[in-house]
Design a protein around this motif. Structure first.
Motif, PDB file in Angstrom:
ATOM      1  N   GLY A  38       1.188  -1.427   0.311  1.00  0.00           N
ATOM      2  CA  GLY A  38       0.146   0.065   0.153  1.00  0.00           C
ATOM      3  C   GLY A  38       1.350   1.928   0.064  1.00  0.00           C
ATOM      4  N   PHE A  39       2.048   1.038   0.425  1.00  0.00           N
ATOM      5  CA  PHE A  39       2.954   2.003   0.425  1.00  0.00           C
ATOM      6  C   PHE A  39       3.453   2.452  -0.745  1.00  0.00           C
ATOM      7  CE2 PHE A  39       7.512   3.889   0.810  1.00  0.00           C
ATOM      8  CZ  PHE A  39       6.607   5.410   1.177  1.00  0.00           C
ATOM      9  N   ALA A  40       3.157   1.781  -1.553  1.00  0.00           N
ATOM     10  CA  ALA A  40       4.145   2.266  -2.753  1.00  0.00           C
ATOM     11  C   ALA A  40       2.907   2.829  -3.255  1.00  0.00           C
ATOM     12  CB  ALA A  40       4.696   0.725  -3.905  1.00  0.00           C
ATOM     13  N   LEU A  41       1.619   1.964  -3.868  1.00  0.00           N
ATOM     14  CA  LEU A  41       0.197   3.080  -4.337  1.00  0.00           C
ATOM     15  C   LEU A  41       0.115   4.074  -3.515  1.00  0.00           C
ATOM     16  CD1 LEU A  41      -2.184  -0.862  -3.514  1.00  0.00           C
ATOM     17  CD2 LEU A  41      -0.342   0.454  -5.646  1.00  0.00           C
ATOM     18  N   ASP A  42      -0.162   4.654  -2.568  1.00  0.00           N
ATOM     19  CA  ASP A  42      -0.059   5.789  -1.898  1.00  0.00           C
ATOM     20  C   ASP A  42       0.653   6.017  -0.332  1.00  0.00           C
ATOM     21  OD1 ASP A  42      -1.393   8.026  -1.402  1.00  0.00           O
ATOM     22  OD2 ASP A  42      -3.425   7.194  -0.112  1.00  0.00           O
ATOM     23  N   PRO A  43       1.468   6.748  -0.954  1.00  0.00           N
ATOM     24  CA  PRO A  43       2.455   6.674   0.502  1.00  0.00           C
ATOM     25  C   PRO A  43       2.073   8.463   1.070  1.00  0.00           C
ATOM     26  CG  PRO A  43       3.705   7.571  -1.870  1.00  0.00           C
ATOM     27  CD  PRO A  43       2.121   6.667  -2.301  1.00  0.00           C
ATOM     28  N   TYR A  44       1.503   8.727  -0.107  1.00  0.00           N
ATOM     29  CA  TYR A  44       0.887   9.709   0.685  1.00  0.00           C
ATOM     30  C   TYR A  44       0.620   9.610   2.110  1.00  0.00           C
ATOM     31  CZ  TYR A  44       2.514  11.320  -3.770  1.00  0.00           C
ATOM     32  OH  TYR A  44       3.479  11.767  -4.698  1.00  0.00           O
ATOM     33  N   ARG A  45      -0.344   8.875   1.837  1.00  0.00           N
ATOM     34  CA  ARG A  45      -2.334   8.210   2.923  1.00  0.00           C
ATOM     35  C   ARG A  45       0.074   8.251   4.186  1.00  0.00           C
ATOM     36  NH1 ARG A  45      -3.230   2.914   5.154  1.00  0.00           N
ATOM     37  NH2 ARG A  45      -3.356   2.282   2.515  1.00  0.00           N
ATOM     38  N   TYR A  46       0.166   7.237   4.046  1.00  0.00           N
ATOM     39  CA  TYR A  46       1.496   6.708   5.524  1.00  0.00           C
ATOM     40  C   TYR A  46       2.173   8.680   5.845  1.00  0.00           C
ATOM     41  CZ  TYR A  46       0.909   1.370   3.722  1.00  0.00           C
ATOM     42  OH  TYR A  46       0.034   1.082   3.444  1.00  0.00           O
ATOM     43  N   LEU A  79      -1.599   5.391 -20.896  1.00  0.00           N
ATOM     44  CA  LEU A  79      -2.251   5.319 -19.454  1.00  0.00           C
ATOM     45  C   LEU A  79      -2.922   7.012 -18.239  1.00  0.00           C
ATOM     46  CD1 LEU A  79      -0.904   1.827 -17.311  1.00  0.00           C
ATOM     47  CD2 LEU A  79      -3.419   2.364 -18.562  1.00  0.00           C
ATOM     48  N   PRO A  80      -3.536   6.784 -17.783  1.00  0.00           N
ATOM     49  CA  PRO A  80      -3.814   8.047 -17.236  1.00  0.00           C
ATOM     50  C   PRO A  80      -2.743   8.004 -15.903  1.00  0.00           C
ATOM     51  CG  PRO A  80      -5.667   7.034 -16.753  1.00  0.00           C
ATOM     52  CD  PRO A  80      -4.945   6.213 -17.908  1.00  0.00           C
ATOM     53  N   ARG A  81      -2.058   9.453 -15.776  1.00  0.00           N
ATOM     54  CA  ARG A  81      -0.913   9.559 -14.141  1.00  0.00           C
ATOM     55  C   ARG A  81      -2.070   8.104 -13.259  1.00  0.00           C
ATOM     56  NH1 ARG A  81       2.640  12.633 -10.542  1.00  0.00           N
ATOM     57  NH2 ARG A  81       4.503  11.985 -11.736  1.00  0.00           N
ATOM     58  N   GLU A  82      -3.185   8.885 -12.901  1.00  0.00           N
ATOM     59  CA  GLU A  82      -3.463   8.357 -11.861  1.00  0.00           C
ATOM     60  C   GLU A  82      -3.521   6.128 -12.127  1.00  0.00           C
ATOM     61  OE1 GLU A  82      -7.142   9.814 -13.838  1.00  0.00           O
ATOM     62  OE2 GLU A  82      -4.787  10.600 -12.823  1.00  0.00           O
ATOM     63  N   ARG A  83      -3.076   5.964 -12.818  1.00  0.00           N
ATOM     64  CA  ARG A  83      -3.254   4.501 -13.220  1.00  0.00           C
ATOM     65  C   ARG A  83      -1.974   3.984 -12.928  1.00  0.00           C
ATOM     66  NH1 ARG A  83      -7.410   3.038 -17.658  1.00  0.00           N
ATOM     67  NH2 ARG A  83      -6.440   0.882 -17.156  1.00  0.00           N
ATOM     68  N   LEU A  84      -0.900   4.654 -12.895  1.00  0.00           N
ATOM     69  CA  LEU A  84       0.339   3.801 -13.462  1.00  0.00           C
ATOM     70  C   LEU A  84       0.962   3.224 -11.819  1.00  0.00           C
ATOM     71  CD1 LEU A  84       2.339   7.275 -14.995  1.00  0.00           C
ATOM     72  CD2 LEU A  84       2.117   4.950 -16.126  1.00  0.00           C
ATOM     73  N   ALA A  85       1.663   2.130 -12.625  1.00  0.00           N
ATOM     74  CA  ALA A  85       1.860   1.473 -10.899  1.00  0.00           C
ATOM     75  C   ALA A  85       3.130   1.963 -10.337  1.00  0.00           C
ATOM     76  CB  ALA A  85       1.726  -0.276 -11.225  1.00  0.00           C
ATOM     77  N   TRP A  86       3.584   2.283  -9.387  1.00  0.00           N
ATOM     78  CA  TRP A  86       4.792   2.454  -8.850  1.00  0.00           C
ATOM     79  C   TRP A  86       5.643   0.952  -8.155  1.00  0.00           C
ATOM     80  CZ3 TRP A  86       6.541   7.057  -9.082  1.00  0.00           C
ATOM     81  CH2 TRP A  86       5.673   8.139  -9.610  1.00  0.00           C
ATOM     82  N   ARG A  87       6.482   0.614  -7.833  1.00  0.00           N
ATOM     83  CA  ARG A  87       7.862  -0.107  -7.460  1.00  0.00           C
ATOM     84  C   ARG A  87       7.471   0.018  -6.088  1.00  0.00           C
ATOM     85  NH1 ARG A  87      13.540   1.337  -9.608  1.00  0.00           N
ATOM     86  NH2 ARG A  87      14.098  -1.144  -8.870  1.00  0.00           N
ATOM     87  N   PRO A  88       7.774  -0.990  -5.352  1.00  0.00           N
ATOM     88  CA  PRO A  88       7.415  -1.471  -3.882  1.00  0.00           C
ATOM     89  C   PRO A  88       8.993  -1.476  -3.396  1.00  0.00           C
ATOM     90  CG  PRO A  88       7.202  -3.570  -5.054  1.00  0.00           C
ATOM     91  CD  PRO A  88       7.411  -2.949  -6.065  1.00  0.00           C
ATOM     92  N   GLY A  89       9.131  -0.654  -1.839  1.00  0.00           N
ATOM     93  CA  GLY A  89      10.280  -0.223  -1.282  1.00  0.00           C
ATOM     94  C   GLY A  89      10.134   0.206  -0.149  1.00  0.00           C
ATOM     95  N   PRO A  90      10.725   0.768   0.530  1.00  0.00           N
ATOM     96  CA  PRO A  90      10.587   2.329   1.215  1.00  0.00           C
ATOM     97  C   PRO A  90      11.582   2.929   1.057  1.00  0.00           C
ATOM     98  CG  PRO A  90      11.877   0.401   3.000  1.00  0.00           C
ATOM     99  CD  PRO A  90      11.538  -0.293   1.445  1.00  0.00           C
ATOM    100  N   PHE A  91      12.653   2.843   0.385  1.00  0.00           N
ATOM    101  CA  PHE A  91      13.330   3.958   0.356  1.00  0.00           C
ATOM    102  C   PHE A  91      13.249   5.026  -1.042  1.00  0.00           C
ATOM    103  CE2 PHE A  91      16.206   0.584   2.225  1.00  0.00           C
ATOM    104  CZ  PHE A  91      15.845   0.929   2.917  1.00  0.00           C
ATOM    105  N   HIS A  92      12.395   4.400  -1.584  1.00  0.00           N
ATOM    106  CA  HIS A  92      12.220   5.325  -3.586  1.00  0.00           C
ATOM    107  C   HIS A  92      11.196   5.136  -4.019  1.00  0.00           C
ATOM    108  CE1 HIS A  92      12.351   1.251  -5.816  1.00  0.00           C
ATOM    109  NE2 HIS A  92      11.250   0.793  -4.702  1.00  0.00           N
ATOM    110  N   ARG A  93      10.825   6.139  -4.373  1.00  0.00           N
ATOM    111  CA  ARG A  93       9.563   6.362  -5.435  1.00  0.00           C
ATOM    112  C   ARG A  93       9.931   6.411  -7.217  1.00  0.00           C
ATOM    113  NH1 ARG A  93       4.200   5.900  -5.111  1.00  0.00           N
ATOM    114  NH2 ARG A  93       3.030   7.816  -6.003  1.00  0.00           N
TER     115      ARG A  93
END
Length: 412
Positions: A23-31, A377-391
């Protein structure tokens, strides 16, 4: 209004914010919201069972980054508390280089890096970037579609940095794979660390045997007299720190540019410089989101939080960027126009101008070759790699007009 915890808050009995979750990769801002709700310093996990304090306040971050009396970069006391198979060790394990050193040792290592990179002339670096872009566009141009992460940003950095470090293009994919595994901090992190370590060891062994016109050879011959082992770990640091964050900077910038057609048109027309887009990413979506790892030399109170020794204290550049972006969205100007993506204090990035040149030239050259890039794809549908260090984006699919490698009108 944010409610801060009482002074000398001890978080160690509280549930940490788990930065290793998908979930952090999907939406880091909530975290980041959850961390900021705890105050200037939050309580998190970088991996299961690996707690850390996370600094989310700009003033606290600056104080930490400049306070060499209270905080150290040496992780060895912490390492003894962590399981050997911890997925974050690849990014946090002690090595004799400038990132994990303090005082005189740090100054010695840092000086060698600055002196060595100062010998890379801007025109030479620009030519290496142009060559790499040409090669990659020649591969993707005839297809009319591409993934700008897997087929451009990441292989471009491997090509550029391998050329600087004296390795052939054929080694690029090996470098990509190893660093990708290590940065994500998942199940394959240890394998990635081992593969990247082997990559660097082979490189230094070859340069120790026969010098070349490259960065490792210059480090081996530097007047500071680094040992081959020290050179190995300097290269481990600079090759990794150069490749991954710069690839993410390029892909994050491209995704923001392509997600805003009006913005994109001002760049391709020359009305707005590419540097604006790169700086925007550094302000609002920094590629190295959580790092700047420190350790308290002794238990201490820091901005109302009781900091235990040997527990990592991480600067969240991503949380700082998020706050700045929220202020812009709400029509307010950030309290400080600068950003901390390059860190600050004695450990601030020593080669930021090289990084900016690589990123801006890569984007500018790509958009000259392929001026009608369009996101799939629209930007909100792009996928992000998991991991605590990077975006870091998983992929950035685009379409464009077919272009043959020998098509007239190539950028000069």
């Amino acid at each position: 209004m944010t409610t801060y915890p009482p002074a000398r808050q001890d978080f160690t009995r509280a549930a940490p914010v788990r930065l290793w979750e998908d979930g952090f990769a999907l939406d880091p801002y909530r975290y980041y919201d959850d961390l900021r709700a705890q105050g200037p310093v939050g309580w998190a996990e970088l991996a299961p069972g690996v707690p850390a304090y996370v600094v989310t306040d700009r003033r606290a971050a600056l104080e930490l980054l400049h306070d060499t009396e209270t905080f150290s970069h040496d992780p060895r006391p912490w390492e003894s508390t962590v399981a050997d198979d911890s997925p974050v060790l690849g990014m946090m394990r002690w090595r004799p280089n400038s990132l994990f050193a303090d005082g005189a040792a740090h100054a010695r290592y840092r000086t060698t890096l600055i002196d060595t990179f100062d010998l890379v002339e801007p025109h030479d670096l620009r030519a290496r970037v142009h060559r790499a872009v040409h090669l990659l566009v020649s591969r993707i141009g005839p297809k009319g579609e591409a993934d700008l992460v897997g087929e451009f940003a990441r292989p471009l950095m491997a090509l550029v940095f391998n050329s600087l470090f004296g390795l052939p293009d054929s080694q690029s994919e090996r470098l990509n794979q190893a660093l990708g595994k290590m940065m994500e901090g998942g199940a394959q992190a240890a394998a990635g660390e081992a593969e990247f370590g082997g990559y660097v060891l082979e490189l230094i062994a070859a340069k120790a045997e026969r010098r070349g016109d490259d960065l490792p050879s210059r480090l081996l011959d530097h007047p500071a007299g680094l040992t081959p082992e020290e050179v190995t770990w300097q290269v481990f640091l600079t090759l990794g720190a150069g490749h991954e964050p710069t690839a993410n900077l390029v892909s994050n910038a491209l995704s923001r540019i392509l997600g805003n057609p009006v913005y994109y048109s001002t760049l391709t027309s020359g009305a707005r410089p590419v540097m604006d887009a790169v700086v925007e990413v550094l302000h609002h979506e920094t590629p190295l989101a959580n790092y700047g790892v420190h350790y308290a030399r002794r238990p201490t109170t820091f901005h109302g939080t009781w900091i235990r020794a040997v527990v990592p204290v991480v600067v969240s550049y991503g949380a700082l960027a998020y706050v700045a972006e929220q202020e812009v969205v709400e029509g307010r100007h950030p309290k400080d126009a600068s950003h901390l993506s390059w860190s600050a204090g004695p450990h601030a990035c020593p080669v930021k101008q090289h990084t900016l040149l690589i990123a801006t030239e890569a984007i500018e050259r790509l958009t000259q070759w392929l001026p009608d890039l369009a996101p799939v794809l629209p930007r909100e549908r792009l996928a992000w790699r998991p991991g605590p260090f990077h975006r870091s984006l998983t992929a950035l699919p685009v379409r464009f007009s077919l272009r043959s490698p020998d098509q007239p009108g190539d950028p000069s």
